[in-house]
Design a protein around this motif. Structure first.
Motif, PDB file in Angstrom:
ATOM      1  N   LEU A 288       0.816  -1.213   0.000  1.00 57.35           N
ATOM      2  CA  LEU A 288       0.000   0.000   0.000  1.00 57.35           C
ATOM      3  C   LEU A 288       0.855   1.271   0.000  1.00 57.35           C
ATOM      4  O   LEU A 288       0.332   2.373   0.157  1.00 57.35           O
ATOM      5  CB  LEU A 288      -0.929   0.009   1.218  1.00 57.35           C
ATOM      6  CG  LEU A 288      -2.155  -0.911   1.140  1.00 57.35           C
ATOM      7  CD1 LEU A 288      -2.876  -0.943   2.482  1.00 57.35           C
ATOM      8  CD2 LEU A 288      -3.109  -0.458   0.035  1.00 57.35           C
ATOM      9  N   ARG A 289       2.167   1.099  -0.188  1.00 56.93           N
ATOM     10  CA  ARG A 289       3.056   2.257  -0.096  1.00 56.93           C
ATOM     11  C   ARG A 289       2.721   3.372  -1.094  1.00 56.93           C
ATOM     12  O   ARG A 289       2.841   4.544  -0.764  1.00 56.93           O
ATOM     13  CB  ARG A 289       4.507   1.803  -0.290  1.00 56.93           C
ATOM     14  CG  ARG A 289       5.504   2.894   0.069  1.00 56.93           C
ATOM     15  CD  ARG A 289       6.926   2.387   0.039  1.00 56.93           C
ATOM     16  NE  ARG A 289       7.861   3.404   0.488  1.00 56.93           N
ATOM     17  CZ  ARG A 289       9.171   3.245   0.547  1.00 56.93           C
ATOM     18  NH1 ARG A 289       9.697   2.091   0.175  1.00 56.93           N
ATOM     19  NH2 ARG A 289       9.948   4.212   0.957  1.00 56.93           N
ATOM     20  N   PRO A 290       2.280   3.069  -2.322  1.00 54.91           N
ATOM     21  CA  PRO A 290       1.933   4.169  -3.234  1.00 54.91           C
ATOM     22  C   PRO A 290       0.814   5.068  -2.715  1.00 54.91           C
ATOM     23  O   PRO A 290       0.668   6.207  -3.179  1.00 54.91           O
ATOM     24  CB  PRO A 290       1.498   3.432  -4.505  1.00 54.91           C
ATOM     25  CG  PRO A 290       2.183   2.104  -4.449  1.00 54.91           C
ATOM     26  CD  PRO A 290       2.202   1.755  -2.996  1.00 54.91           C
ATOM     27  N   TYR A 291       0.040   4.571  -1.751  1.00 54.69           N
ATOM     28  CA  TYR A 291      -1.118   5.324  -1.257  1.00 54.69           C
ATOM     29  C   TYR A 291      -0.909   5.822   0.175  1.00 54.69           C
ATOM     30  O   TYR A 291      -1.852   6.308   0.808  1.00 54.69           O
ATOM     31  CB  TYR A 291      -2.364   4.436  -1.302  1.00 54.69           C
ATOM     32  CG  TYR A 291      -2.484   3.641  -2.572  1.00 54.69           C
ATOM     33  CD1 TYR A 291      -2.869   4.239  -3.769  1.00 54.69           C
ATOM     34  CD2 TYR A 291      -2.173   2.273  -2.585  1.00 54.69           C
ATOM     35  CE1 TYR A 291      -2.942   3.503  -4.939  1.00 54.69           C
ATOM     36  CE2 TYR A 291      -2.254   1.540  -3.760  1.00 54.69           C
ATOM     37  CZ  TYR A 291      -2.641   2.148  -4.928  1.00 54.69           C
ATOM     38  OH  TYR A 291      -2.727   1.439  -6.086  1.00 54.69           O
ATOM     39  N   ARG A 292       0.315   5.700   0.671  1.00 56.72           N
ATOM     40  CA  ARG A 292       0.595   6.067   2.063  1.00 56.72           C
ATOM     41  C   ARG A 292       0.293   7.534   2.329  1.00 56.72           C
ATOM     42  O   ARG A 292      -0.075   7.916   3.443  1.00 56.72           O
ATOM     43  CB  ARG A 292       2.054   5.743   2.383  1.00 56.72           C
ATOM     44  CG  ARG A 292       2.415   5.875   3.854  1.00 56.72           C
ATOM     45  CD  ARG A 292       3.726   5.169   4.128  1.00 56.72           C
ATOM     46  NE  ARG A 292       3.598   3.728   3.886  1.00 56.72           N
ATOM     47  CZ  ARG A 292       4.623   2.894   3.851  1.00 56.72           C
ATOM     48  NH1 ARG A 292       5.856   3.350   4.034  1.00 56.72           N
ATOM     49  NH2 ARG A 292       4.433   1.608   3.627  1.00 56.72           N
ATOM     50  N   MET A 293       0.426   8.354   1.319  1.00 58.72           N
ATOM     51  CA  MET A 293       0.190   9.787   1.493  1.00 58.72           C
ATOM     52  C   MET A 293      -1.222  10.075   2.003  1.00 58.72           C
ATOM     53  O   MET A 293      -1.436  11.053   2.725  1.00 58.72           O
ATOM     54  CB  MET A 293       0.406  10.516   0.164  1.00 58.72           C
ATOM     55  CG  MET A 293      -0.486  10.040  -0.961  1.00 58.72           C
ATOM     56  SD  MET A 293      -0.168  10.890  -2.542  1.00 58.72           S
ATOM     57  CE  MET A 293      -0.872  12.505  -2.218  1.00 58.72           C
ATOM     58  N   PHE A 294      -2.176   9.227   1.678  1.00 60.94           N
ATOM     59  CA  PHE A 294      -3.554   9.474   2.114  1.00 60.94           C
ATOM     60  C   PHE A 294      -3.697   9.274   3.628  1.00 60.94           C
ATOM     61  O   PHE A 294      -4.428  10.012   4.285  1.00 60.94           O
ATOM     62  CB  PHE A 294      -4.515   8.549   1.366  1.00 60.94           C
ATOM     63  CG  PHE A 294      -4.596   8.827  -0.105  1.00 60.94           C
ATOM     64  CD1 PHE A 294      -5.205   9.982  -0.578  1.00 60.94           C
ATOM     65  CD2 PHE A 294      -4.038   7.952  -1.022  1.00 60.94           C
ATOM     66  CE1 PHE A 294      -5.271  10.246  -1.931  1.00 60.94           C
ATOM     67  CE2 PHE A 294      -4.089   8.200  -2.375  1.00 60.94           C
ATOM     68  CZ  PHE A 294      -4.710   9.353  -2.840  1.00 60.94           C
ATOM     69  N   ALA A 295      -3.011   8.278   4.173  1.00 55.69           N
ATOM     70  CA  ALA A 295      -3.055   8.074   5.620  1.00 55.69           C
ATOM     71  C   ALA A 295      -2.405   9.242   6.342  1.00 55.69           C
ATOM     72  O   ALA A 295      -2.927   9.741   7.349  1.00 55.69           O
ATOM     73  CB  ALA A 295      -2.359   6.765   5.995  1.00 55.69           C
ATOM     74  N   VAL A 296      -1.269   9.689   5.832  1.00 60.66           N
ATOM     75  CA  VAL A 296      -0.584  10.825   6.449  1.00 60.66           C
ATOM     76  C   VAL A 296      -1.459  12.074   6.362  1.00 60.66           C
ATOM     77  O   VAL A 296      -1.585  12.832   7.332  1.00 60.66           O
ATOM     78  CB  VAL A 296       0.778  11.059   5.774  1.00 60.66           C
ATOM     79  CG1 VAL A 296       1.449  12.307   6.329  1.00 60.66           C
ATOM     80  CG2 VAL A 296       1.682   9.841   5.967  1.00 60.66           C
ATOM     81  N   ALA A 297      -2.088  12.282   5.213  1.00 59.06           N
ATOM     82  CA  ALA A 297      -2.952  13.449   5.042  1.00 59.06           C
ATOM     83  C   ALA A 297      -4.131  13.410   6.000  1.00 59.06           C
ATOM     84  O   ALA A 297      -4.499  14.435   6.601  1.00 59.06           O
ATOM     85  CB  ALA A 297      -3.451  13.527   3.600  1.00 59.06           C
ATOM     86  N   MET A 298      -4.733  12.226   6.173  1.00 58.00           N
ATOM     87  CA  MET A 298      -5.879  12.118   7.077  1.00 58.00           C
ATOM     88  C   MET A 298      -5.467  12.393   8.516  1.00 58.00           C
ATOM     89  O   MET A 298      -6.193  13.058   9.263  1.00 58.00           O
ATOM     90  CB  MET A 298      -6.505  10.737   6.958  1.00 58.00           C
ATOM     91  CG  MET A 298      -7.817  10.600   7.712  1.00 58.00           C
ATOM     92  SD  MET A 298      -8.679   9.064   7.305  1.00 58.00           S
ATOM     93  CE  MET A 298     -10.156   9.241   8.336  1.00 58.00           C
ATOM     94  N   ILE A 299      -4.303  11.912   8.916  1.00 56.99           N
ATOM     95  CA  ILE A 299      -3.823  12.168  10.280  1.00 56.99           C
ATOM     96  C   ILE A 299      -3.522  13.650  10.467  1.00 56.99           C
ATOM     97  O   ILE A 299      -3.858  14.245  11.511  1.00 56.99           O
ATOM     98  CB  ILE A 299      -2.586  11.299  10.572  1.00 56.99           C
ATOM     99  CG1 ILE A 299      -2.989   9.820  10.615  1.00 56.99           C
ATOM    100  CG2 ILE A 299      -1.932  11.715  11.880  1.00 56.99           C
ATOM    101  CD1 ILE A 299      -1.815   8.867  10.670  1.00 56.99           C
ATOM    102  N   LEU A 300      -2.920  14.268   9.468  1.00 58.79           N
ATOM    103  CA  LEU A 300      -2.653  15.711   9.543  1.00 58.79           C
ATOM    104  C   LEU A 300      -3.953  16.498   9.691  1.00 58.79           C
ATOM    105  O   LEU A 300      -4.037  17.440  10.500  1.00 58.79           O
ATOM    106  CB  LEU A 300      -1.894  16.169   8.300  1.00 58.79           C
ATOM    107  CG  LEU A 300      -0.434  15.740   8.175  1.00 58.79           C
ATOM    108  CD1 LEU A 300       0.127  16.186   6.823  1.00 58.79           C
ATOM    109  CD2 LEU A 300       0.405  16.319   9.303  1.00 58.79           C
ATOM    110  N   LEU A 301      -4.958  16.133   8.909  1.00 61.09           N
ATOM    111  CA  LEU A 301      -6.240  16.826   9.009  1.00 61.09           C
ATOM    112  C   LEU A 301      -6.891  16.579  10.363  1.00 61.09           C
ATOM    113  O   LEU A 301      -7.490  17.507  10.950  1.00 61.09           O
ATOM    114  CB  LEU A 301      -7.169  16.368   7.889  1.00 61.09           C
ATOM    115  CG  LEU A 301      -6.822  16.854   6.481  1.00 61.09           C
ATOM    116  CD1 LEU A 301      -7.751  16.208   5.460  1.00 61.09           C
ATOM    117  CD2 LEU A 301      -6.914  18.376   6.393  1.00 61.09           C
TER     118      LEU A 301
END
Length: 498
Positions: A288-301
């Motif tokens: 799932l590494r190509p989509y890791r940015m979405f988890a980071v973005a959700m945590i930031l939000l």
């Protein structure tokens, strides 16, 4: 290969599993039908009546507290069928069902088979907040649909990029959908900022080097320019709304602590478990590494909304991605080692379904109790009851005086109820100095008498010599003010408040 390096080698694209067309459409259809039926009954939700009044009586390219898309939808439905709650709320019901379909498509992009797609759709369909508000015409009702639609082409691009065959035209689609989102709610700007930071932090940075991404951003700005220009011309009042939201947080969500919990729990019984599991998988699994940015973005939000005491539903548009990731994770585990206790999930499904159903059909009761608390009126149609009593007060005035009379609501909710309810009861022009209404037209200087609806009329006393209770109706909490001492060009700026 570094995560931010595009892979230019041609690969055979991984074939997606067949879409779970009928299970997903069945789940979405049942959800949409349930909301359509529930929406045919009850009175307007407080934000809903404001959307209708804004779009119908005050059409504009922008408003203080939201872009114009939702008011436009409400006004269009009212034109199609005047006073029909079913027709007014039909777009909301369809949007609730449509978001479920898109969540299943997200899961398919991540590799979900038909069973996993159906589970993702079911989790999306049983969210707590979405089912409570899923038939009310409000910006946050359409947000899950539009945010999920926004993420879908980006997820597809990332999947293709990982296979070396990315179609950059998907980034133009992303830009178009971003522009539409800008006409719904401005929180999407925060989503894009979080995605940008996340891409820089964990990749893939290659997406930021694509010219069509920035061309898509230009298209988004073009689509969103009318409401952005409106905000600029009026001093960006949307920015001032953040402090108002923070002030209301203790009452609406229990403060920052309540917001922190509800930002996740609003996903529902099954949804909350899958959101948390999906975030963990996105952060920890190489596939799932190509989509890791979405988890980071959700945590930031999540952190941002907690710190700023935002509304507890601000993350509902992002639930779909971690839900999709979790269902694929469950599928991979099932394929590697078939579970012996698969039946244990059925109580979770049943509890999710019961909770969602209870929320759908308790929405009208919750709406009635909330409206009664705000207006001190216990009625099936609060807007009509208010308009009827204010109309009686207005008609009690001499005919000549009525030509110089206007109605003022203490807040934007009461003003909207009066305007909408005024379709069936004689009323003059309705105004309010509160929130969005304060930026609509002010009374003309010919107006020297006010029928004021509110808890008290203290804010009017510096500007009128005589204020007496207006008592014609049993529900009326209002006053009649006469003897204006200053022009409205002086009074209105002093009364305006967000």
């Amino acid at each position: 290969m570094l995560i931010d390096e595009p892979d230019t080698r041609r690969r055979t694209p991984r074939a997606l599993h067949p879409p779970a067309t009928w299970p997903v459409l069945g789940i979405a259809g049942v959800l949409a039908l349930a909301h359509a039926i529930a929406g045919a009954f009850g009175d307007y939700w407080i934000d809903e009546v404001y959307m209708l009044a804004a779009g119908k009586y005050h059409p504009s390219w922008g408003y203080v507290d939201q872009p114009p898309l939702t008011p436009m939808i409400a006004a269009a439905m009212d034109v199609i069928a005047l006073d029909s709650m079913f027709v007014l709320r039909l777009p909301a019901a369809l949007a609730s069902g449509g978001a479920v379909v898109l969540i299943a498509l997200l899961a398919r992009e991540l590799g979900a088979d038909r069973r996993a797609q159906a589970i993702a759709a079911f989790a999306g369909a049983t969210g707590l907040w979405s089912n409570l508000i899923g038939h009310w015409v409000a910006p946050y009702t359409f947000e899950p649909l539009l945010w999920t639609a926004l993420l879908l082409p980006l997820v597809r691009w990332l999947r293709q990029h990982a296979q070396g065959v990315a179609d950059d035209r998907l980034l133009l689609v992303f830009g178009v959908l971003l522009g539409i989102n800008l006409q719904l709610k401005f929180q999407v700007v925060l989503l894009c900022a979080a995605l940008l930071v996340s891409a820089l932090a964990v990749g893939p940075r290659a997406v930021l080097t694509r010219p069509l991404l920035w061309a898509g951003a230009g298209i988004a700005l073009l689509i969103g320019s009318p409401t952005l220009i409106w905000q600029a011309l009026h001093g960006w009042p949307q920015l001032a709304m953040s402090s108002i939201v923070a002030q209301e947080s203790p009452m609406l969500s229990g403060g920052r602590g309540g917001t922190a919990v509800q930002l996740v729990l609003y996903a529902g019984v099954l949804g909350t478990a899958l959101v948390l599991a999906g975030l963990w998988l996105l952060l920890s699994r190489s596939w799932l590494r190509p989509y890791r940015m979405f988890a980071v973005a959700m945590i930031l939000l999540w952190v941002f909304f907690v710190v700023t005491a935002g509304r507890p539903y601000y993350l509902i548009g992002m639930y779909g991605l971690p839900i999709a990731a979790a269902t694929v994770g469950l599928q991979r585990r099932r394929e590697a080692k078939p579970p012996r206790w698969g039946w244990a999930a059925w109580p979770v499904y049943a509890l999710s379904l019961v909770a969602a159903g209870m929320l759908i059909y308790s929405g009208n009761s919750i709406n009635r109790e909330f409206s009664a608390a705000l207006t001190q009126i216990d009625s099936d149609r609060v807007s009509d009851a208010i308009a009827q009593d204010v109309s009686r007060a207005y008609l009690s005035l001499p005919a000549e005086q009525r030509t110089r009379t206007a109605v003022i609501g203490e807040n934007y909710i009461s003003a909207a109820m009066l305007e909408v309810g005024g379709e069936h009861h004689p009323l003059p022009d309705v105004f309010s100095p509160h929130r969005g209404y304060g930026y609509f037209d002010a009374p003309s200087d010919e107006i020297d008498t006010i029928v004021y609806y509110g808890r008290d009329a203290e804010e009017l006393r510096p500007y009128f010599t005589d204020i007496r209770p207006a008592t014609p109706g049993e529900n009326l909490k209002g006053w009649i003010a006469t003897g204006k001492t200053q022009p409205w060009s002086t009074i209105w700026p002093a009364l305006k408040s967000l």
